[in-house]
Design a protein around this motif. Structure first.
Motif, PDB file in Angstrom:
ATOM      1  N   LEU A  51       0.871  -1.167   0.000  1.00  0.00           N
ATOM      2  CA  LEU A  51       0.000   0.000   0.000  1.00  0.00           C
ATOM      3  C   LEU A  51       0.914   1.226   0.000  1.00  0.00           C
ATOM      4  O   LEU A  51       1.890   1.272   0.746  1.00  0.00           O
ATOM      5  CB  LEU A  51      -0.835  -0.002   1.278  1.00  0.00           C
ATOM      6  CG  LEU A  51      -1.727   1.198   1.513  1.00  0.00           C
ATOM      7  CD1 LEU A  51      -3.000   1.055   0.717  1.00  0.00           C
ATOM      8  CD2 LEU A  51      -2.039   1.336   2.986  1.00  0.00           C
TER       9      LEU A  51
ATOM     10  N   ASP B  41      -7.148  -0.151 -12.949  1.00  0.00           N
ATOM     11  CA  ASP B  41      -6.950   1.164 -12.337  1.00  0.00           C
ATOM     12  C   ASP B  41      -8.161   1.585 -11.501  1.00  0.00           C
ATOM     13  O   ASP B  41      -8.168   2.686 -10.950  1.00  0.00           O
ATOM     14  CB  ASP B  41      -6.690   2.219 -13.421  1.00  0.00           C
ATOM     15  CG  ASP B  41      -5.288   2.097 -13.991  1.00  0.00           C
ATOM     16  OD1 ASP B  41      -4.402   1.573 -13.289  1.00  0.00           O
ATOM     17  OD2 ASP B  41      -5.075   2.527 -15.144  1.00  0.00           O
ATOM     18  N   GLY B 127      -7.741   8.546 -11.133  1.00  0.00           N
ATOM     19  CA  GLY B 127      -8.770   8.332 -10.116  1.00  0.00           C
ATOM     20  C   GLY B 127      -9.522   9.565  -9.661  1.00  0.00           C
ATOM     21  O   GLY B 127     -10.193   9.541  -8.634  1.00  0.00           O
TER      22      GLY B 127
ATOM     23  N   MET C   1      -9.855  12.278  -3.154  1.00  0.00           N
ATOM     24  CA  MET C   1      -9.443  11.509  -4.329  1.00  0.00           C
ATOM     25  C   MET C   1     -10.296  10.259  -4.439  1.00  0.00           C
ATOM     26  O   MET C   1     -10.727   9.692  -3.466  1.00  0.00           O
ATOM     27  CB  MET C   1      -7.989  11.073  -4.187  1.00  0.00           C
ATOM     28  CG  MET C   1      -7.007  12.197  -4.232  1.00  0.00           C
ATOM     29  SD  MET C   1      -5.376  11.504  -4.508  1.00  0.00           S
ATOM     30  CE  MET C   1      -4.364  12.865  -4.027  1.00  0.00           C
ATOM     31  N   ARG C   2     -10.476   9.862  -5.645  1.00  0.00           N
ATOM     32  CA  ARG C   2     -11.294   8.674  -5.867  1.00  0.00           C
ATOM     33  C   ARG C   2     -10.544   7.646  -6.684  1.00  0.00           C
ATOM     34  O   ARG C   2      -9.465   7.892  -7.165  1.00  0.00           O
ATOM     35  CB  ARG C   2     -12.558   9.078  -6.637  1.00  0.00           C
ATOM     36  CG  ARG C   2     -13.577   9.799  -5.778  1.00  0.00           C
ATOM     37  CD  ARG C   2     -14.925   9.760  -6.461  1.00  0.00           C
ATOM     38  NE  ARG C   2     -14.906  10.550  -7.672  1.00  0.00           N
ATOM     39  CZ  ARG C   2     -15.358  11.803  -7.729  1.00  0.00           C
ATOM     40  NH1 ARG C   2     -15.825  12.385  -6.669  1.00  0.00           N
ATOM     41  NH2 ARG C   2     -15.325  12.462  -8.852  1.00  0.00           N
ATOM     42  N   GLY C   3     -11.226   6.539  -6.851  1.00  0.00           N
ATOM     43  CA  GLY C   3     -10.742   5.518  -7.775  1.00  0.00           C
ATOM     44  C   GLY C   3      -9.355   5.040  -7.422  1.00  0.00           C
ATOM     45  O   GLY C   3      -9.069   4.731  -6.276  1.00  0.00           O
ATOM     46  N   LYS C   4      -8.522   5.029  -8.429  1.00  0.00           N
ATOM     47  CA  LYS C   4      -7.221   4.409  -8.270  1.00  0.00           C
ATOM     48  C   LYS C   4      -6.406   5.019  -7.138  1.00  0.00           C
ATOM     49  O   LYS C   4      -5.728   4.328  -6.405  1.00  0.00           O
ATOM     50  CB  LYS C   4      -6.461   4.569  -9.574  1.00  0.00           C
ATOM     51  CG  LYS C   4      -5.088   3.973  -9.544  1.00  0.00           C
ATOM     52  CD  LYS C   4      -4.387   4.279 -10.841  1.00  0.00           C
ATOM     53  CE  LYS C   4      -2.891   4.181 -10.652  1.00  0.00           C
ATOM     54  NZ  LYS C   4      -2.215   4.869 -11.745  1.00  0.00           N
ATOM     55  N   ARG C   5      -6.524   6.341  -6.983  1.00  0.00           N
ATOM     56  CA  ARG C   5      -5.682   6.966  -5.978  1.00  0.00           C
ATOM     57  C   ARG C   5      -6.014   6.479  -4.584  1.00  0.00           C
ATOM     58  O   ARG C   5      -5.190   6.509  -3.711  1.00  0.00           O
ATOM     59  CB  ARG C   5      -5.805   8.503  -6.018  1.00  0.00           C
ATOM     60  CG  ARG C   5      -5.304   9.153  -7.282  1.00  0.00           C
ATOM     61  CD  ARG C   5      -3.953   8.677  -7.755  1.00  0.00           C
ATOM     62  NE  ARG C   5      -2.910   8.759  -6.724  1.00  0.00           N
ATOM     63  CZ  ARG C   5      -1.684   8.344  -6.952  1.00  0.00           C
ATOM     64  NH1 ARG C   5      -1.327   7.828  -8.096  1.00  0.00           N
ATOM     65  NH2 ARG C   5      -0.786   8.435  -5.998  1.00  0.00           N
ATOM     66  N   LYS C   7      -7.368   3.483  -4.103  1.00  0.00           N
ATOM     67  CA  LYS C   7      -7.681   2.061  -4.182  1.00  0.00           C
ATOM     68  C   LYS C   7      -7.069   1.313  -3.005  1.00  0.00           C
ATOM     69  O   LYS C   7      -7.537   0.262  -2.639  1.00  0.00           O
ATOM     70  CB  LYS C   7      -7.205   1.463  -5.505  1.00  0.00           C
ATOM     71  CG  LYS C   7      -5.703   1.313  -5.646  1.00  0.00           C
ATOM     72  CD  LYS C   7      -5.338   0.844  -7.038  1.00  0.00           C
ATOM     73  CE  LYS C   7      -3.837   0.879  -7.238  1.00  0.00           C
ATOM     74  NZ  LYS C   7      -3.439   0.670  -8.611  1.00  0.00           N
ATOM     75  N   HIS C   8      -6.068   1.878  -2.444  1.00  0.00           N
ATOM     76  CA  HIS C   8      -5.428   1.208  -1.324  1.00  0.00           C
ATOM     77  C   HIS C   8      -5.791   1.873   0.000  1.00  0.00           C
ATOM     78  O   HIS C   8      -5.167   1.645   0.997  1.00  0.00           O
ATOM     79  CB  HIS C   8      -3.910   1.212  -1.490  1.00  0.00           C
ATOM     80  CG  HIS C   8      -3.476   0.631  -2.783  1.00  0.00           C
ATOM     81  ND1 HIS C   8      -4.078  -0.481  -3.335  1.00  0.00           N
ATOM     82  CD2 HIS C   8      -2.523   1.012  -3.659  1.00  0.00           C
ATOM     83  CE1 HIS C   8      -3.489  -0.760  -4.489  1.00  0.00           C
ATOM     84  NE2 HIS C   8      -2.558   0.137  -4.711  1.00  0.00           N
ATOM     85  N   ARG C   9      -6.759   2.751  -0.031  1.00  0.00           N
ATOM     86  CA  ARG C   9      -7.019   3.468   1.213  1.00  0.00           C
ATOM     87  C   ARG C   9      -8.371   3.155   1.813  1.00  0.00           C
ATOM     88  O   ARG C   9      -8.531   3.094   3.003  1.00  0.00           O
ATOM     89  CB  ARG C   9      -6.920   4.981   0.984  1.00  0.00           C
ATOM     90  CG  ARG C   9      -5.506   5.439   0.689  1.00  0.00           C
ATOM     91  CD  ARG C   9      -5.387   6.914   0.912  1.00  0.00           C
ATOM     92  NE  ARG C   9      -6.289   7.655   0.054  1.00  0.00           N
ATOM     93  CZ  ARG C   9      -7.113   8.591   0.499  1.00  0.00           C
ATOM     94  NH1 ARG C   9      -7.175   8.885   1.766  1.00  0.00           N
ATOM     95  NH2 ARG C   9      -7.893   9.236  -0.336  1.00  0.00           N
ATOM     96  N   ARG C  10      -9.371   3.046   0.981  1.00  0.00           N
ATOM     97  CA  ARG C  10     -10.717   3.010   1.508  1.00  0.00           C
ATOM     98  C   ARG C  10     -11.489   1.899   0.835  1.00  0.00           C
ATOM     99  O   ARG C  10     -11.440   1.739  -0.372  1.00  0.00           O
ATOM    100  CB  ARG C  10     -11.379   4.356   1.203  1.00  0.00           C
ATOM    101  CG  ARG C  10     -12.624   4.591   1.993  1.00  0.00           C
ATOM    102  CD  ARG C  10     -13.302   5.885   1.577  1.00  0.00           C
ATOM    103  NE  ARG C  10     -12.434   6.910   1.039  1.00  0.00           N
ATOM    104  CZ  ARG C  10     -12.731   7.607  -0.049  1.00  0.00           C
ATOM    105  NH1 ARG C  10     -13.811   7.371  -0.734  1.00  0.00           N
ATOM    106  NH2 ARG C  10     -11.919   8.547  -0.476  1.00  0.00           N
TER     107      ARG C  10
END
Lengths: 720, 328, 216
Positions: A51, B41, B127, C1-5, C7-10
């Motif tokens: 991560l 992605d 994103g 931020m959404r999506g890929k950004r 993807k590892h957070r929420r």
């Protein structure tokens, strides 16, 4: 007879050395059978992923990994940077997971919750006025009397702004490794590394820093093939420690390779370098002064200190200022010929501008001032400039600045020269000649694709009088005798030195065994054409197999070392390159017609892989001159192009004709072996910049030279 | 990539039945060259992916002088390029497809997918949503917009339409056929591309449970056509600007023209200004240049993409000259 | 931020009362289609009973690779590249860009070149897959492989298998290519070491070598 026991054979007697020989691992690679670290896949292996932080500068305020820990398939969750850590670039690693499938790793990372406080950041540095206290000026450097030199009423002074962007390494095999911590407490890693022999020590140190107990001697690193390094893979990196921890924690082999976006974000970048340069010269072309005010970024670390004025370092009356800018773009790493391409751009473009101002041919300007270059290279530069000019048809195609041909296609030529050290590194090897005639060479070196295996095979084969495939080259394992990391163009000099010495000693042991059978003293023997014979008398000989059979059950073993007795290598090479481009003044597109390189590197072992190094360097040079760029976003602090779609690499149709001439023969060969990887990648940027300027009559100050920049330059003047 | 369920229906009817009625639930999979990456992605995270692989009837490329060209949505780029009839009757389409510089993409990618691919805007792909918003504010106007729109960019969309085929197809008055729960409908390709006004909309006039089945292109005997792309790389790369031109000639002069720009607006961008500059004129370097200037005249570049105005103008000029030179 | 950004957070917002975790727990079990229609896709999608919906958990996938049949259990989201490398240990195809740009994962699907990273393994069912392992070996090089060695069209070698596959497919479509056609036709592959000069020569040479004879 050579003057010194281990000397390279004299001209005319070199056999395989310097011939154009296929790389020995060519078939295994082209058939897709070469196993890279990314391909090692023992049964039960777990997949690790990390991560990363989405912000350029932030503090971790909370973290919850519990959901991920409960997910089926998750075998380990390891916090890399705990709550409270300050993160200095987007993409920095926060938590790692090891799972039974790639998909499970993806799912697990999504379940980890990390909260951050965002902090102020800076990710672009070309506009120094926006850097604020991120700008860290170094002390001014002064030599001679620059003030007077630039005030001389007879001096012709040129002035310009030049620069090179931040680029990444973009190795096709991302960084990472597979680690197997076995029940006996021994750790074996299959690492994508430029440093096989040194890696276990570095991994051990990294693990002990994480309070994981292990002796360096219990660690072995293997790297048979590596998918690109270019200076970015000397260290195990944080992920190389994490993967070992995960393996220990789970009791399973674990593979951790970076994702492409992570690799481009964090796994290495070449520092930028921008600068305003003034050069003073006399009307006859003699350069009399240098004044540069430069800046650049290497992330939060050092930005490098490109050596200007480049090559012509002896220019009198210098004034130099440099400012480092701290940015949140990720760390810099050595990038093939660290600092030199940037230095070449600032210097060779500034000199090209001076030549224009003086109404001189830039090649003549370089030659006129060649005495400012290191003495050992002056003659080579003149020869290389002449050779490159001939191959590029300089007299036919070069013209004073600005192609006057009607129409929108403007052709131009540009030149640059460069230098590099390339002395062979420390290397040890073990050479074994077996009674069945087979020959093993073992050393803890690695072949980055430069041809290291091939060079070793040729060196040993020639020394023993065998064909290339008569030598079994065993590298890529830290269990073998220690050999240096592959960086700075030090490998070919190192491994050719150690294996030459080892092979001579092994051969002499064999001579001692065989001599009685031929009724002569060992010193009267030679090994040629697969035979051991009385020197100059093939009628008194044994085949290699017959000779080795005389060993009985005993294998001959000899160690070889570099450095060692006799001069087998040297340091310091030169090269000249000419770019030939066509610029479409309506679109700003630059097309490479031809890149010409004249390059020396002392004694060449394998002409084929040596030329490949230069072809490759020219290609990488075209890429960094025209296409690639680490694009950072001022608003979000992230890299906008961490992919191979917008991190643009030249394709097969984008490079033009490549012409390579290796300087060999008297004046070059007797210097011994010198490294070649770095030098030819230095000049393309400057040569292409100068060629574009020559074509359109106005300078595009910075690389990459995009249509946008060409059109902007043309709007200010030139041939549009 | 997030997990999803997968279906590969045998009929169009079944396929439609498997699709959700709101965006985001389901995605249609054809060649996969855009969708699979987008799912990796997490630009889209469908619960279900409906593959059209068994719908062979959507794969044909058929031509007759009376009804024109019918390109099944699942015909690959290679199949389009390989069609003798397309080569003979629609050289402009061949030139458009030639811009897709990857044999792999040509072999895998479908005509339907090429038209329906999502924008390449790097904020979107990172994103920040289709409209590239961050902290309630659009990122593109003050951000790195070097590759963004210079037309139709007053917001909220700033990306450029990525299709290589659409501009020429629109020049040729192609229509898209769609199949949905209530049967089929036909829409002019020029109206098929729409500029979304919210991040949850799409860039096409298509419903979540509709399938693009076919592109119908009228026959245009005697029409001169060409595509010109300004591309930084010869290898696979997105053009910086492109123009498609179709010229109806009457003797030496243009009786009617169609000019559609690519990669410069959120949709393929028709240029009535360029058409007007051409109609009734003889094609020469000067008229081509004038058409190019006219095409660019109403551009509204952003902070970092002013250069695309010039590229657009050049693309039109060169496409006009190539069309005039080339045959129908 | 959404999506890929992130993807590892929420974790993603759950829809229709199905939480992400429930969803994933379900993923471990192979469930036949119709059952999941209601939970995974809301009200609107009314799949006819005959339509099999597979996944999201692992489902049987049969792959024909290099003339052999492999019966695997794969989630629908697994790409052909991952299946080849992770399940079948065919590692000639490389994961490099993983987004269908660089060509390092090139395989043939029914003799046509494809980016294995952009193709779901389940989509490859019913097709003949050929990997680099299926067209030659180090002791029996294909004409293209041989030409790559001869012209030193490889350095680190990581792009090489993909390039060899792309060149082989290219030559099937263009048996007599010009240099210009080679440069255009191989635009879907990238190399970082800079081996293009060798590759251009290798392709032209392989074209000659393949004349009249059968090849990979």
């Amino acid at each position: 007879m050579p003057k010194c026991k281990y000397d390279w054979p004299e001209a005319g007697d070199r056999g395989l050395i310097g011939e154009s020989i296929d790389r020995v691992d060519g078939a295994v690679k082209s058939s897709g059978r070469a196993r890279y670290s990314y391909d090692v896949h023992p049964s039960g292996m777990l997949y690790a992923r990390m991560l990363t932080c989405p912000y350029a500068h932030a503090k971790i305020t909370s973290m919850d990994t519990s959901a991920a820990e409960k997910l089926p398939g998750v075998k380990a969750v390891l916090v890399i940077q705990p709550v409270g850590s300050e993160i200095q670039w987007a993409g920095d690693e926060i938590v790692a997971v090891a799972t039974t499938s790639e998909a499970a790793a993806d799912d697990a990372l999504r379940l980890i919750k990390v909260e951050y406080d965002q902090l102020p950041f800076l990710v672009n540095e070309e506009d120094l006025s926006k850097a604020g206290d991120r700008a860290k000026p170094s002390a001014e450097q002064k030599s001679g009397d620059p003030d007077t030199a630039f005030k001389d009423p007879d001096a012709v002074i040129s002035e310009g702004y030049y620069g090179a962007q931040v680029i990444t390494h973009c190795c096709l095999e991302t960084h990472g490794s597979m680690a197997d911590w076995r029940p006996d407490g021994k750790l074996k890693t299959w690492s994508s590394t430029q440093s096989v022999s040194d890696l276990p020590g570095q991994i051990g140190e990294g693990l002990r820093l994480q309070k994981v107990d292990i002796q360096n001697s219990d660690i072995e690193t293997v790297c048979q093939y590596i998918g690109g390094g270019f200076g970015s893979k000397f260290s195990p990196d944080r992920w190389g420690i994490v993967v070992a921890q995960l393996s220990k924690q789970t009791g399973k082999p674990v593979r951790l390779m970076l994702e492409r976006d992570q690799d481009l974000e964090v796994a290495g970048a070449r520092p930028s370098y921008y600068g305003k340069v003034r050069v003073a010269g006399k009307k006859d072309g003699t350069i009399t002064g240098w004044d540069s005010d430069t800046w650049g970024t290497g992330g939060m670390g050092p930005s490098g200190n490109p050596p200007v004025p480049y090559v012509l370092e002896g220019i009198p009356n210098q004034l130099k200022k440099h400012t480092r800018v701290n940015t949140n773009i990720g760390p810099s790493r050595a990038w093939r010929a660290p600092n030199h391409p940037q230095a070449a751009i600032l210097t060779m473009c500034a000199l090209d501008d001076l030549a224009d101002k003086l109404g001189m041919d830039p090649i003549e300007l370089l030659k006129k001032n060649i005495d400012f270059a290191p003495e050992i290279l002056r003659q080579a530069y003149v020869e290389e400039l002449d050779k490159a000019a001939e191959l590029a048809e300089w007299k036919k195609y070069w013209h004073p600045r600005g192609d006057k041909t009607p129409g929108h296609l403007k052709r131009g030529l540009g030149v640059s020269i460069h230098t590099w050290g390339g002395r062979g590194h420390a290397s040890t090897c073990l050479i074994a000649i077996h009674p069945d005639g087979s020959v093993d060479v073992k050393l803890g070196s690695q072949d980055l694709g430069t041809g290291t295996r091939t060079v070793i095979a040729i060196t040993v084969a020639q020394t023993l009088g065998l064909p290339v495939d008569g030598v079994n080259v065993m590298i890529g394992d830290s269990a073998y005798p220690k050999s240096g990391a592959s960086g700075g163009s030090t490998t070919v000099g190192g491994v050719s030195g150690s294996t030459r010495r080892g092979a001579i000693d092994a051969r002499d042991q064999l001579f001692a065994v065989v001599a009685p059978a031929l009724g002569v003293e060992p010193t009267q023997l030679e090994s040629v054409n697969g035979r051991i014979q009385v020197t100059g008398d093939p009628s008194k000989s044994l085949s290699w197999k017959q000779a080795c059979a005389k060993l009985g059950v005993k294998t001959i073993e000899a160690q070889g070392k570099n450095p060692g007795q006799c001069k087998l290598g040297d340091s310091g090479v030169g090269g000249a390159q000419i770019a030939d481009v066509t610029v479409d003044t309506e679109t700003g597109l630059v097309k490479i017609n031809r890149m010409v390189a004249a390059q020396d590197c002392g004694l060449i072992i394998d002409m084929k892989t040596a030329e490949s190094q230069v072809y490759g360097a020219l290609t990488m040079g075209v890429t960094y001159s025209l296409f690639e760029e680490k694009v950072m976003d001022d608003q979000t602090g992230i890299m906008l192009n961490p992919n191979m779609e917008f991190y643009k690499l030249a394709g097969i149709g984008d490079i033009g004709e490549l012409v390579v001439h290796m300087m060999t023969g008297p004046g070059y060969d007797e210097r011994g072996v010198i490294g070649l990887g770095e030098p030819p990648v230095i000049s393309p940027g400057a040569a292409i910049c100068n060629a574009v300027t020559n074509a359109i009559g106005v300078r595009v100050p910075t690389i990459p030279i995009t249509p946008e920049k060409v059109l902007a330059a043309l709007a200010k003047g030139g041939m549009a | 990539m997030q997990a999803f369920e997968y279906a590969a229906p045998k009929t169009l009817h079944e396929a439609v039945g498997l699709l959700g009625s709101s965006w985001g639930e389901t995605e249609i999979l054809a060649g996969g060259t855009d969708l699979v990456s987008a799912m990796k992605d997490q630009i889209t995270t469908p619960k279900r992916v409906v593959s059209l692989k068994h719908l062979a009837e959507l794969r044909r490329v058929e031509f007759s002088p009376s009804s024109g060209l019918r390109i099944g949505a699942l015909a690959t780029i290679h199949e389009l390029l390989d069609s003798k009839e397309v080569q003979e009757n629609y050289p402009g389409l061949i030139q458009a497809a030639d811009g897709i510089r990857s044999e792999q993409l040509r072999a895998m990618g479908t005509v339907g997918g090429e038209l329906l691919q999502r924008p390449r805007c790097w904020y979107y792909r990172s994103g920040f949503g289709l409209l590239a918003e961050y902290k309630g504010k659009p990122l593109v106007p003050d951000g790195d917009n070097r590759y963004h729109a210079i037309f139709g960019n007053s917001g909220p969309a700033y990306f450029v339409s990525p299709s290589s085929l659409a501009p020429m197809l629109i020049c040729l008055q192609a229509k898209a056929r769609l199949h949905g729960p209530s049967g089929s409908r036909e829409v002019e390709l020029s109206k098929f591309f729409v500029t979304p006004t919210s991040a949850n909309e799409r860039e096409h006039d298509i419903k979540p449970n509709e399938i693009l089945t076919e592109i119908v292109v009228p026959h245009h005997p005697g029409v001169h056509m060409a595509v010109y792309e300004v591309r930084q790389k010869e290898a696979l790369d997105w053009p910086l600007a492109a123009a498609a031109v179709a010229l109806h000639m009457s003797g030496n002069s243009v009786s009617k023209s169609a000019v559609v720009l690519g990669h410069v607006a959120p949709v393929p961008w028709p240029s009535p200004e360029a058409e007007e500059a051409l109609n009734g004129k003889e094609v020469s370097e000067e008229t081509a240049e004038a058409a190019g200037k006219a095409a660019a005249s109403k551009a509204t570049p952003l902070s970092k993409n002013g250069y695309k105005v010039q590229l657009t103008s050049v693309a039109v000029k060169r496409a006009v000259l190539a069309a005039a030179k080339g045959g129908a | 931020m959404r999506g890929k950004r992130d993807k590892h957070r929420r974790p993603p917002a759950a829809k229709g009362g199905v939480t992400r975790r429930d969803f994933l727990r379900g993923a471990g079990v192979t469930v036949s289609g119709g059952l999941l229609v209601g939970t995974q896709v809301g009200k609107a999608a009314q799949a006819p009973a005959s339509s099999a919906v597979a996944g999201p958990g692992a489902v049987p996938v049969t792959l024909h690779v290099n003339g052999k049949v492999h019966r695997l259990q794969l989630e629908p989201r697994v790409t052909l590249l991952e299946a080849l490398r992770n399940e079948l240990d065919l590692t000639g195809a490389k994961k490099v860009c993983d987004r269908g740009v660089c060509g390092s994962c090139t395989v043939f699907v029914d003799r046509r070149p494809a980016y294995a990273c952009d193709l779901l393994a389940i989509e490859a069912e019913g097709h003949q897959i050929t990997t680099i392992e299926g067209i030659g070996s180090k002791d029996k090089l294909s004409p293209v492989m041989h030409a790559f060695v001869e012209h030193d069209a490889q350095q680190c070698g990581f792009c090489t298998p993909g390039f060899v596959m792309a060149c082989t497919a290219f030559l099937e479509r263009n048996p007599n290519p010009t240099l210009e056609e080679v440069e255009k036709g191989l635009g879907g592959n990238l190399c970082r070491c800079g081996t293009y000069a060798g590759i251009r020569l290798a392709v032209l040479d392989a074209a000659k070598a393949m004349k009249g004879g059968s090849h990979a």
